[in-house]
Design a protein around this motif. Sequence first.
Motif, short mmCIF file in Angstrom:
data_model
loop_
_atom_site.label_atom_id
_atom_site.label_comp_id
_atom_site.label_asym_id
_atom_site.label_seq_id
_atom_site.Cartn_x
_atom_site.Cartn_y
_atom_site.Cartn_z
N LEU B 26 0.80 -1.23 0.00
CA LEU B 26 0.00 0.00 0.00
C LEU B 26 0.83 1.28 0.00
O LEU B 26 0.54 2.21 -0.74
CB LEU B 26 -0.96 -0.01 1.21
CG LEU B 26 -1.89 1.19 1.40
CD1 LEU B 26 -2.83 1.36 0.21
CD2 LEU B 26 -2.70 1.06 2.70
N ASN B 27 1.87 1.34 0.82
CA ASN B 27 2.56 2.61 1.08
C ASN B 27 3.87 2.82 0.32
O ASN B 27 4.42 3.90 0.35
CB ASN B 27 2.89 2.72 2.57
CG ASN B 27 1.69 3.15 3.37
OD1 ASN B 27 0.77 3.73 2.82
ND2 ASN B 27 1.68 2.86 4.64
N HIS B 28 4.35 1.77 -0.31
CA HIS B 28 5.63 1.91 -1.02
C HIS B 28 5.60 0.98 -2.23
O HIS B 28 5.64 1.41 -3.36
CB HIS B 28 6.78 1.60 -0.07
CG HIS B 28 8.14 1.71 -0.67
ND1 HIS B 28 8.45 2.70 -1.58
CD2 HIS B 28 9.27 0.97 -0.50
CE1 HIS B 28 9.72 2.54 -1.96
NE2 HIS B 28 10.23 1.52 -1.31
N GLN B 29 5.50 -0.33 -1.96
CA GLN B 29 5.11 -1.23 -3.04
C GLN B 29 3.57 -1.27 -3.03
O GLN B 29 2.95 -1.26 -1.96
CB GLN B 29 5.68 -2.62 -2.83
CG GLN B 29 5.31 -3.59 -3.94
CD GLN B 29 6.17 -4.86 -3.90
OE1 GLN B 29 7.10 -5.02 -4.66
NE2 GLN B 29 5.82 -5.77 -3.01
N ILE B 30 2.98 -1.30 -4.23
CA ILE B 30 1.52 -1.27 -4.36
C ILE B 30 1.05 -2.51 -5.09
O ILE B 30 1.63 -2.89 -6.11
CB ILE B 30 1.07 -0.02 -5.16
CG1 ILE B 30 1.49 1.28 -4.44
CG2 ILE B 30 -0.43 -0.02 -5.38
CD1 ILE B 30 1.24 2.53 -5.27
N GLU B 58 -1.27 13.17 -1.39
CA GLU B 58 -0.14 12.39 -1.87
C GLU B 58 0.60 11.77 -0.69
O GLU B 58 0.57 12.32 0.40
CB GLU B 58 0.82 13.28 -2.69
CG GLU B 58 1.48 14.40 -1.90
CD GLU B 58 2.49 15.18 -2.73
OE1 GLU B 58 2.81 14.80 -3.85
OE2 GLU B 58 2.94 16.23 -2.23
N ALA B 59 1.26 10.65 -0.88
CA ALA B 59 1.38 9.86 -2.09
C ALA B 59 0.52 8.59 -1.98
O ALA B 59 -0.04 8.13 -2.97
CB ALA B 59 2.83 9.46 -2.32
N SER B 60 0.38 8.04 -0.76
CA SER B 60 -0.23 6.72 -0.63
C SER B 60 -1.74 6.69 -0.83
O SER B 60 -2.33 5.63 -1.00
CB SER B 60 0.12 6.11 0.73
OG SER B 60 1.51 6.07 0.90
N ILE B 62 -3.19 8.02 -3.39
CA ILE B 62 -3.50 8.16 -4.82
C ILE B 62 -4.02 6.86 -5.45
O ILE B 62 -5.03 6.86 -6.16
CB ILE B 62 -2.26 8.68 -5.59
CG1 ILE B 62 -1.93 10.12 -5.13
CG2 ILE B 62 -2.49 8.63 -7.09
CD1 ILE B 62 -0.64 10.69 -5.71
N ALA B 63 -3.35 5.75 -5.19
CA ALA B 63 -3.74 4.49 -5.86
C ALA B 63 -5.18 4.07 -5.51
O ALA B 63 -5.99 3.85 -6.42
CB ALA B 63 -2.74 3.39 -5.54
N VAL B 66 -7.68 6.67 -7.11
CA VAL B 66 -7.85 6.61 -8.56
C VAL B 66 -8.71 5.41 -8.95
O VAL B 66 -9.54 5.48 -9.86
CB VAL B 66 -6.48 6.58 -9.28
CG1 VAL B 66 -6.61 6.22 -10.74
CG2 VAL B 66 -5.81 7.95 -9.14
N ILE B 77 -8.62 14.43 -7.11
CA ILE B 77 -7.63 15.48 -6.85
C ILE B 77 -6.76 15.03 -5.69
O ILE B 77 -7.29 14.60 -4.66
CB ILE B 77 -8.30 16.81 -6.46
CG1 ILE B 77 -9.27 17.25 -7.54
CG2 ILE B 77 -7.25 17.90 -6.21
CD1 ILE B 77 -10.12 18.45 -7.11
N PHE B 78 -5.44 15.09 -5.86
CA PHE B 78 -4.61 14.81 -4.69
C PHE B 78 -4.00 16.10 -4.17
O PHE B 78 -3.42 16.89 -4.92
CB PHE B 78 -3.55 13.73 -4.94
CG PHE B 78 -2.47 14.02 -5.94
CD1 PHE B 78 -1.29 14.63 -5.54
CD2 PHE B 78 -2.62 13.66 -7.26
CE1 PHE B 78 -0.28 14.88 -6.46
CE2 PHE B 78 -1.61 13.91 -8.19
CZ PHE B 78 -0.44 14.53 -7.79
N ARG B 80 -1.33 18.36 -2.41
CA ARG B 80 0.13 18.30 -2.40
C ARG B 80 0.64 18.70 -1.02
O ARG B 80 0.06 19.56 -0.36
CB ARG B 80 0.70 19.25 -3.45
CG ARG B 80 0.43 18.75 -4.87
CD ARG B 80 1.65 19.02 -5.73
NE ARG B 80 1.60 18.39 -7.03
CZ ARG B 80 2.41 17.38 -7.39
NH1 ARG B 80 3.27 16.86 -6.54
NH2 ARG B 80 2.34 16.88 -8.61
#
Lengths: 190, 190
Positions: B26-30, B58-60, B62-63, B66, B77-78, B80
């Motif tokens: 989730l947080n680095h590898q997705i 952002e960042a985690s 977003i996936a 979306v 919308i993410f 920043r």
Amino acid sequence: MNTLKDKIRSEGIVLSDQVLKVDAFLNHQIDPLLMKQIGHEFAERFKGQGITKIVTIEASGIAPAVMAGLELGIPVIFARKFQSLTLKNDLLISKVFSFTKQTESTIAISARHLTAADHVLVIDDFLANGHAAKALIDLIQQAGASISGLGIVIEKSFQDGRKLLESEGYRVESLARVKSLAGGEVEFLD
Amino acid sequence: MNTLKDKIRSEGIVLSDQVLKVDAFLNHQIDPLLMKQIGHEFAERFKGQGITKIVTIEASGIAPAVMAGLELGIPVIFARKFQSLTLKNDLLISKVFSFTKQTESTIAISARHLTAADHVLVIDDFLANGHAAKALIDLIQQAGASISGLGIVIEKSFQDGRKLLESEGYRVESLARVKSLAGGEVEFLD
């Protein structure tokens, strides 16, 4: 990729001869259906290459990378950006200089998630001078993994990124290649 | 959501009574397929509410955001994050204090992409003390938009985030509710 070029023409904003703002659908607000189409296109171009992982960089690379990962059935790793970073165990680290912001930042990937057995597709939202791409390649090489190529959403073909990457033998697939932003107009290659 | 709970059990790492590391999916590898399933689940829980936009950070976030946006057919919308930020035109700005990092950061959304006509679903990867969620709500309120609710991937139910948000009348839907991390074990509510 015509859908993407149409979107750039209709919603992209040319801020200068060098800067194209696409925060209406890629960099800030995201169009999920367009990301799915972009992911599909990357998967088509790189399928059958034995790719095991996608590597991208936060934050704007994540959406297209995850959609490509879904199509290819493989995990995505996003490199994290730090203003400064004390060394930590298990982190692969590289430096990237941002021309836009005129600052150097550190990017990192956990070594636990990328190994010498991996064959990697690099995905990013923009290719300009290639500095971010080179830093990602550096991280992947530190892990001992191999690289299938780079998938770029928007290439600024008037900058040297593609030339630099191709001169080192990397395959670059860009979905929209911008030849010029002169006069406030987006002109594409091809 | 059982698929998610199984993934947390098998790949989550309990670092302390307070910290659950999920950087394997989730947080680095997705894990893109899991993100698709998460997006589907959010869409099921919030469909028919007239939601026009998803807001995440952002960042985690977003996936999952979306994928939910793809299912609901709406833009994402993410917000920043900035360490510091000089005021700019057209930016809605709020502050968020990170307990984990013990630092305050600024988050921002472009006012061009969020208006009083919007009805918003907030999505984030974690809900702990609710500071990040409250900052996102602040941005949305500055835009004059209304809020349908919050979709959270992993809730730390032993912290006060849900209580805080519900006390202000917000609907919170968390796909995995962690009751305790004591003794290095993940225990879920329900």
